[in-house]
Scaffold this motif. Structure first.
Motif, PDB file in Angstrom:
ATOM      1  N   UNK A 695     -32.378  -1.726  -1.824  1.00 20.20           N
ATOM      2  CA  UNK A 695     -32.069  -3.150  -1.941  1.00 20.20           C
ATOM      3  C   UNK A 695     -31.546  -3.531  -3.317  1.00 20.20           C
ATOM      4  N   UNK A 696     -31.732  -2.665  -4.292  1.00 25.76           N
ATOM      5  CA  UNK A 696     -31.342  -2.993  -5.662  1.00 25.76           C
ATOM      6  C   UNK A 696     -30.053  -2.304  -6.105  1.00 25.76           C
ATOM      7  N   UNK A 697     -29.680  -1.208  -5.478  1.00 28.17           N
ATOM      8  CA  UNK A 697     -28.563  -0.401  -5.980  1.00 28.17           C
ATOM      9  C   UNK A 697     -27.588  -0.084  -4.857  1.00 28.17           C
ATOM     10  N   UNK A 698     -26.324  -0.403  -5.111  1.00 32.77           N
ATOM     11  CA  UNK A 698     -25.242  -0.057  -4.191  1.00 32.77           C
ATOM     12  C   UNK A 698     -24.144   0.645  -4.994  1.00 32.77           C
ATOM     13  N   UNK A 699     -23.619   1.724  -4.454  1.00 38.24           N
ATOM     14  CA  UNK A 699     -22.535   2.441  -5.104  1.00 38.24           C
ATOM     15  C   UNK A 699     -21.305   2.476  -4.228  1.00 38.24           C
ATOM     16  N   UNK A 700     -20.169   2.711  -4.839  1.00 38.22           N
ATOM     17  CA  UNK A 700     -18.935   2.784  -4.051  1.00 38.22           C
ATOM     18  C   UNK A 700     -17.915   3.654  -4.773  1.00 38.22           C
ATOM     19  N   UNK A 701     -16.991   4.163  -3.984  1.00 38.48           N
ATOM     20  CA  UNK A 701     -15.835   4.875  -4.515  1.00 38.48           C
ATOM     21  C   UNK A 701     -14.617   4.349  -3.760  1.00 38.48           C
ATOM     22  N   UNK A 702     -13.537   4.085  -4.486  1.00 37.32           N
ATOM     23  CA  UNK A 702     -12.364   3.432  -3.897  1.00 37.32           C
ATOM     24  C   UNK A 702     -11.084   4.090  -4.391  1.00 37.32           C
ATOM     25  N   UNK A 703     -10.149   4.258  -3.455  1.00 37.27           N
ATOM     26  CA  UNK A 703      -8.772   4.639  -3.794  1.00 37.27           C
ATOM     27  C   UNK A 703      -7.862   3.499  -3.374  1.00 37.27           C
ATOM     28  N   UNK A 704      -6.967   3.119  -4.262  1.00 41.65           N
ATOM     29  CA  UNK A 704      -6.049   2.021  -3.975  1.00 41.65           C
ATOM     30  C   UNK A 704      -4.623   2.449  -4.317  1.00 41.65           C
ATOM     31  N   UNK A 705      -3.715   2.096  -3.437  1.00 40.63           N
ATOM     32  CA  UNK A 705      -2.289   2.344  -3.675  1.00 40.63           C
ATOM     33  C   UNK A 705      -1.552   1.025  -3.535  1.00 40.63           C
ATOM     34  N   UNK A 706      -0.743   0.720  -4.518  1.00 43.75           N
ATOM     35  CA  UNK A 706       0.029  -0.511  -4.475  1.00 43.75           C
ATOM     36  C   UNK A 706       1.470  -0.274  -4.875  1.00 43.75           C
ATOM     37  N   UNK A 707       2.369  -1.052  -4.295  1.00 49.02           N
ATOM     38  CA  UNK A 707       3.786  -0.966  -4.629  1.00 49.02           C
ATOM     39  C   UNK A 707       4.310  -2.364  -4.897  1.00 49.02           C
ATOM     40  N   UNK A 708       4.873  -2.517  -6.056  1.00 48.40           N
ATOM     41  CA  UNK A 708       5.437  -3.795  -6.481  1.00 48.40           C
ATOM     42  C   UNK A 708       6.953  -3.752  -6.312  1.00 48.40           C
ATOM     43  N   UNK A 709       7.479  -4.813  -5.737  1.00 49.20           N
ATOM     44  CA  UNK A 709       8.894  -4.827  -5.394  1.00 49.20           C
ATOM     45  C   UNK A 709       9.786  -4.577  -6.598  1.00 49.20           C
ATOM     46  N   UNK A 710      10.859  -3.840  -6.375  1.00 48.08           N
ATOM     47  CA  UNK A 710      11.927  -3.762  -7.346  1.00 48.08           C
ATOM     48  C   UNK A 710      12.724  -5.058  -7.340  1.00 48.08           C
ATOM     49  N   UNK A 711      13.772  -5.113  -8.117  1.00 49.10           N
ATOM     50  CA  UNK A 711      14.516  -6.359  -8.234  1.00 49.10           C
ATOM     51  C   UNK A 711      16.012  -6.101  -8.210  1.00 49.10           C
ATOM     52  N   UNK A 712      16.711  -7.131  -7.745  1.00 51.32           N
ATOM     53  CA  UNK A 712      18.155  -7.193  -7.922  1.00 51.32           C
ATOM     54  C   UNK A 712      18.399  -7.841  -9.271  1.00 51.32           C
ATOM     55  N   UNK A 713      19.047  -7.125 -10.165  1.00 54.43           N
ATOM     56  CA  UNK A 713      19.141  -7.583 -11.549  1.00 54.43           C
ATOM     57  C   UNK A 713      20.508  -7.244 -12.110  1.00 54.43           C
ATOM     58  N   UNK A 714      21.056  -8.155 -12.896  1.00 56.18           N
ATOM     59  CA  UNK A 714      22.338  -7.934 -13.552  1.00 56.18           C
ATOM     60  C   UNK A 714      22.137  -7.959 -15.066  1.00 56.18           C
TER      61      UNK A 714
END
Length: 963
Positions: A695-714
């Motif tokens: 009740x006092x201790x919780x553990x976790x392990x997480x993997x996250x993958x994210x992709x941020x959009x590229x841009x149209x740029x001049x």
């Protein structure tokens, strides 16, 4: 239970019974009120005798949740003291955070209000490993774990997503004002998006406003303080149709001066970062059935005028580089123009008389001087003073419709949002001279979003949520560059100024006229139109495969469709249209072709390496040259094109060539309607395992993958796309309730690798470099020409970076009437591969245009951040004395994209403090608030200039009432 909440004001519970019942029920949650309530339970024995009856009264409501209990308390606001209510809210937040297998920080709106923490700068000082990158309203950004600092580029998504009541902000600027009537702020560290919204590759900061209620309530506060500051807030609401329609309205007025003043002409009425804000929000809650809730919201902040740009302190440039060579042998700096310089031959050249022989309008000095007027630093005697001080106009607002429908053991949700942002800046170069005129730029941004989702009612073996997210934004960006009567004399190179003034001899009159006309009233526009469409499907599932273990998986698949169009026309020729170049990037500007010494024609390189001059001017172009000769030298125009110009002496032609060079350099590139496109499919995913050891201790392990959009740029009219940024993050954490559940301690270690990290980069501007080399005197050596490099700042990609470290959040309430909290982080954010970083100013003598920064810390990333706070309540017979303190420590970091040693910001601690009296029932409060108690003033040194710290010590008093 829903009917009880809708008609909460009719509950018949006795106040004391309600208070004790809530405490009893919450004893089964991972939080205890036993310590926080001691001061308010003098009649403890009597209350204990009533506990059983209270438990029986709620026996039918076995599934009461903390958020429902909060509504019950608010429907009987005199039932318990403020300490209990605050602890309840904290319990709710901590309980939910305890179950999240990610790193999260939470701060309540009440805590923010007590210390007048209402903007990004103040709020982020209360969230672990979240930082605010100061700039004007348009350009400021947020960072999480050192990731997120960038320049002003509306074509690029922020790394840190900000949301308000679930509506994702496409720009950080949408929230760079003051937040008001806030319930809570949450910071999620690591990629987000699998549970809806737009998603953030570095994390997300979510703001939740207080919702309408069927219980009437009014909150009011007004504060006054230094620099004529006044902040007034009011929020009120209640039922319109009992049990069917409730409303809530909130207003904010924030007015006042800033700490620093623009002292042009002894006018002390314009201060930097003044406050000129008024904002309002109205919400409606409709509950046509027990299973259907509809919330409608509209908010608006009308245009206000604030002076944010131009606050610059200047100091003398170092005379020599570390290798012993001169930093300004060609006389290009302000020091050379206003005081003088020494060239490589040891020859001294004095100040430009154009400026040195003019009075100072802000100090009264007979002659404007470099050391007495231009340099501005604490103790220097100079002042921040410039003549273009219209400031910046800002506005924001939006609306939303939030529909929740509980059906078939699911919640079906529709969230519709619209937001807009307006910014218009009028800038100056920072002197009292007429150099920059009507410069600046603006943005008009609007976004539309729609989200549909379905989620299961929690409690089964599987919990899940899935949905679609639709987003579209339109951005119109304009930039203005204008030059005044003094611009030609200011921007001319030393060689050009010598020809037109200092060494002009009998042609000085014509030279001064050419200096003035070269740039006077010349205006250049820049227009950018950006469109972005982002559509995604998302889903998140939690499998509770045992009573102690939960496995979670989420996926988001999104498409991006973006375009950017740039148009950079010449808006006005001003008084020097005859001095235009003939052609710039294929656009005919109506001028004539000539060399740097004024000879008609263009210099070309022959196959054998020699150069020659070819005169391809048309008769029309030669007629323009004749008009120049007539206007400035009185040459007679004949019927033969070019004859009048060719009658000029070599010295006179050289003056014309110099004036044309000044104009061409400042005018730069002109181009029309260049469009670039970007489309892609992006993925966000996460996997996590959560395990409750006890009740006092919780553990976790997480993997996250994210992709941020590229841009149209001049970049300078050339389509140059920016690649998508990709993040892979790993995190291991623990969340605990210790010491009889009076101590909450959460900690995690993380590592994230980012490829194609998007940030501001500086590229060699080949066009501007060639123009600058052409402006050098004919005697310039090859070494001097090779040393001329002009960079352009643009958005780009860094091949690879890594951020890693540890974070912790802790809260302790084991001492009567005292709450302690501390959060912090150690972050190592560094470039793994970044070999083409532009040279900083102090290394300009190196022959290579770029240097390798691989392995070095990312600008804007502080290694250590610690936020600590305490709140203490001392009960008196007739009132409560309440005090709070918050201290934010930030270790040394570098703020510049070139990683100059002059950009190091020293470590500092900002401390805010409040103390006041509150009535026993919590309805009234009068507090003294001190922000930045020790008047910290951290800033970088800067090569020649820096911006002083904006948030200096401020003292004020705040009165608040709650009904």
């Amino acid at each position: 239970m829903r009917s009880l909440l809708r008609k909460g004001k009719q509950l018949s519970f006795k106040p004391n019974l309600l208070a004790v019942t809530l405490i009893s029920l919450l004893a089964t949650t991972p939080y205890s009120f036993s310590q926080q309530n001691t001061a308010e339970n003098d009649g403890k024995d009597g209350e204990q005798a009533q506990t059983t009856a209270a438990d029986g009264a709620l026996d039918a409501e076995k599934n009461v949740q903390p958020e429902q209990l909060e509504e019950l308390i608010e429907s009987n606001p005199t039932a318990v003291g403020e300490v209990t209510i605050s602890a309840l809210r904290e319990a709710k937040n901590l309980q939910r955070v305890h179950n999240e297998p990610v790193s999260v920080s939470v701060v309540t709106g009440k805590e923010l209000e007590r210390e007048l923490a209402s903007d990004y700068n103040a709020i982020t000082k209360r969230l672990a490993n979240v930082s605010f990158n100061q700039a004007n309203t348009r350009s400021a950004t947020l960072s999480i774990r050192g990731i997120g600092k960038r320049g002003s580029a509306e074509v690029q998504d922020p790394s840190v997503l900000v949301s308000l009541d679930g509506i994702s902000f496409g720009l950080i600027s949408l929230g760079n004002f003051e937040f008001y009537d806030i319930e809570a702020v949450e910071a999620f560290r690591g990629p987000t998006g699998t549970q809806g919204g737009k998603g953030g590759s570095a994390g997300q900061v979510s703001f939740t406003t207080r919702r309408p209620s069927f219980t009437p309530s009014t909150d009011f506060s007004i504060g006054f303080g230094q620099w004529d500051n006044m902040v007034a807030r009011v929020a009120t609401g209640g039922p319109l149709v009992d049990g069917l329609i409730a409303w809530r309205g909130a207003l904010l007025v924030s007015k006042g001066q800033g700490y620093y003043r623009n002292q042009y002409g002894f006018d002390d009425n314009r201060t930097f970062y003044n406050k000129d804000r008024a904002a309002g929000r109205v919400q409606l809650l409709l509950t046509p059935s027990e299973d259907l809730n509809i919330r409608l919201s509209y908010d608006r902040q009308p245009k206000g005028n604030q002076l944010e740009n131009g606050l610059t302190y200047r100091h003398d440039q170092p005379e020599r580089y570390d290798n012993g060579t001169l930093t300004d042998p060609n006389g290009t700096t302000a020091r050379a123009k206003l005081y003088g310089f020494t060239n490589n031959s040891g020859v001294w050249t004095g100040a430009r008389s154009w400026f040195a022989e003019r009075p100072s309008p802000e100090t009264g000095n007979e002659n404007y001087s470099y050391y007495g007027d231009y340099l501005v630093e604490d103790g220097s005697g100079g002042r921040v003073a410039f003549n273009e001080f219209q400031g910046q106009y800002n506005s924001t607002g939006g609306s939303s419709a939030d529909i929740d429908w509980e059906v078939a053991n699911h919640i079906v949700k529709s969230l519709t949002g619209y937001r807009f942002f307006y910014f218009n800046a009028h800038n100056d170069e920072g002197t009292p001279f007429d150099i920059s005129k009507h410069g600046g730029g603006g943005i008009q941004f609007k976004q539309y979003s729609q989200e549909f989702s379905i989620s299961s009612i929690k409690g089964g073996e599987f919990d899940y949520k899935a949905g679609v997210f639709l987003y579209e934004s339109e951005t119109e960006i304009d930039s203005r560059t204008g030059w005044g009567t003094d611009a030609g004399a200011w921007f001319a190179t030393n060689a050009q100024y010598n020809l037109l003034d200092r060494n002009a001899g009998i042609n000085r009159g014509a030279g001064l006229a050419l200096l003035k006309d070269s740039l006077n009233d010349l205006f250049k526009d820049g227009n950018t139109w950006v469109t972005a469409k982002s559509n995604a499907v998302f889903g998140q599932a939690d499998w509770h495969w045992s009573e102690a273990a939960t496995f979670s998986a989420g996926l988001r698949v999104g498409t991006e469709d973006r375009s950017t169009e740039d148009d950079v026309p010449l808006a006005s020729n001003g008084s020097g249209g005859l001095l235009n170049p003939d052609v710039v990037r294929g656009l005919n500007l109506g001028g004539f072709a000539s060399t740097t010494n004024g000879t008609l024609g263009k210099q070309i390189k022959n196959p054998d390496g020699t150069t020659s001059i070819v005169n391809n001017n048309t008769p029309e172009q030669l007629s323009v040259a004749d008009k120049v000769a007539n206007k400035y030298y009185g040459a007679t125009i004949t019927g033969v094109p070019g004859q009048a110009y060719n009658s000029l002496t070599a010295a006179q032609k050289a003056q014309v060539g110099a004036a044309k060079g000044v104009r061409a350099t400042q005018l730069g590139q002109i181009y029309r309607n260049v469009i670039s496109y970007y489309d892609d499919t992006l993925y966000t995913a996460n996997l996590s395992q959560n395990y409750k050891f006890n009740d006092q201790v919780t553990g976790y392990v997480t993997w996250q993958h994210g992709e941020k959009s590229g841009t149209a740029f001049n970049i300078n009219g050339v389509p140059t796309g920016v690649k998508p940024e990709k993040t892979n993050a790993f995190e291991v954490g623990i969340k605990t309730f210790l010491l009889d559940e009076t101590l909450t301690f959460n900690a995690d270690i993380f590592v994230a690798d980012l490829t194609n990290y998007q940030q501001s980069v500086r590229l060699v501007d080949e066009f501007a470099t060639e123009v600058a080399i052409a402006d050098l005197p004919p005697t310039a050596t090859d070494a001097e020409k090779n040393a001329v490099i002009v960079y352009v700042t643009a958005q780009g990609n860094v091949p690879e970076i890594r951020t890693q470290g540890l974070e912790f959040d802790a809260n302790y309430n084991g001492i009567d009437n005292l709450t302690l909290r501390i959060s912090g982080a150690y972050t190592d954010a560094h470039y793994v591969d970044f070999k083409n970083v532009p040279k900083p100013e102090e290394l300009a003598y190196l022959p290579e245009p770029y240097i390798d920064r691989s392995g070095q810390t990312i600008p804007g990333a502080s290694e250590w951040t610690v936020n600590a706070g305490a709140e203490y309540l001392y009960p008196l017979n007739w009132a409560n004395v309440r005090s709070s303190v918050n201290a934010a420590y930030i270790s040394t970091y570098n703020i510049g994209d070139t990683y100059s040693t002059y950009g190091d910001l020293p470590s500092y601690v900002i401390t805010d403090f409040s103390i006041g009296l509150a009535s026993k029932n919590g309805e009234y409060d009068l507090s003294l608030v001190v922000k930045n108690v020790f008047d910290e003033n951290p800033h970088e040194v800067g090569w020649t200039s820096y911006q002083p710290f904006l948030h200096r010590r401020w003292v004020g008093a705040v009165f608040s009432a709650h009904f």
